[in-house]
Design a protein around this motif. Structure first.
Motif, PDB file in Angstrom:
ATOM      1  N   UNK A  60       0.832  -1.206   0.000  1.00 37.03           N
ATOM      2  CA  UNK A  60       0.000   0.000   0.000  1.00 37.03           C
ATOM      3  C   UNK A  60       0.869   1.260   0.000  1.00 37.03           C
ATOM      4  N   UNK A  61       2.012   1.179   0.679  1.00 37.14           N
ATOM      5  CA  UNK A  61       2.918   2.323   0.730  1.00 37.14           C
ATOM      6  C   UNK A  61       3.486   2.627  -0.663  1.00 37.14           C
ATOM      7  N   UNK A 116       3.628   6.030  -5.477  1.00 34.77           N
ATOM      8  CA  UNK A 116       3.553   6.158  -6.934  1.00 34.77           C
ATOM      9  C   UNK A 116       2.416   7.098  -7.346  1.00 34.77           C
ATOM     10  N   UNK A 117       1.306   7.105  -6.626  1.00 32.04           N
ATOM     11  CA  UNK A 117       0.213   8.036  -6.927  1.00 32.04           C
ATOM     12  C   UNK A 117       0.650   9.475  -6.665  1.00 32.04           C
ATOM     13  N   UNK A 154       2.506  14.733  -8.890  1.00 33.33           N
ATOM     14  CA  UNK A 154       3.500  15.801  -8.982  1.00 33.33           C
ATOM     15  C   UNK A 154       4.061  15.924 -10.396  1.00 33.33           C
ATOM     16  N   UNK A 155       4.251  14.803 -11.043  1.00 30.19           N
ATOM     17  CA  UNK A 155       4.780  14.805 -12.402  1.00 30.19           C
ATOM     18  C   UNK A 155       3.799  15.453 -13.375  1.00 30.19           C
ATOM     19  N   UNK A 156       2.526  15.145 -13.229  1.00 27.46           N
ATOM     20  CA  UNK A 156       1.517  15.688 -14.136  1.00 27.46           C
ATOM     21  C   UNK A 156       1.104  17.115 -13.795  1.00 27.46           C
TER      22      UNK A 156
END
Length: 59
Positions: free
Chosen positions: A2-3, A8-9, A14-16
């Motif tokens: 879950x971590x 990754x979410x 942040x990337x988008x």
């Protein structure tokens, strides 16, 4: 597990978040729409002066 999913979410968000929509073109209800944020206020001849500088007499 879950971590890793949470990290990754957050990374994907942040990337988008750095993306910017710069050009829109299409038709809505028979009206042609064309918009762009790359519009320049001068014609490339070097005569552009920002409003604040023009008021100060710097141009």
């Amino acid at each position: 597990m879950k971590k890793l999913t949470l990290i990754s979410i957050i990374f994907s968000g942040l990337l988008l978040s750095g993306c910017q929509l710069t050009h829109i073109e299409g038709e809505v209800d028979g009206v042609n729409i064309k918009a762009s944020t790359n519009d320049k206020n001068h014609h490339g001849n070097g005569s552009f002066c920002p409003p604040g500088q023009a008021k100060k007499g710097n141009c």
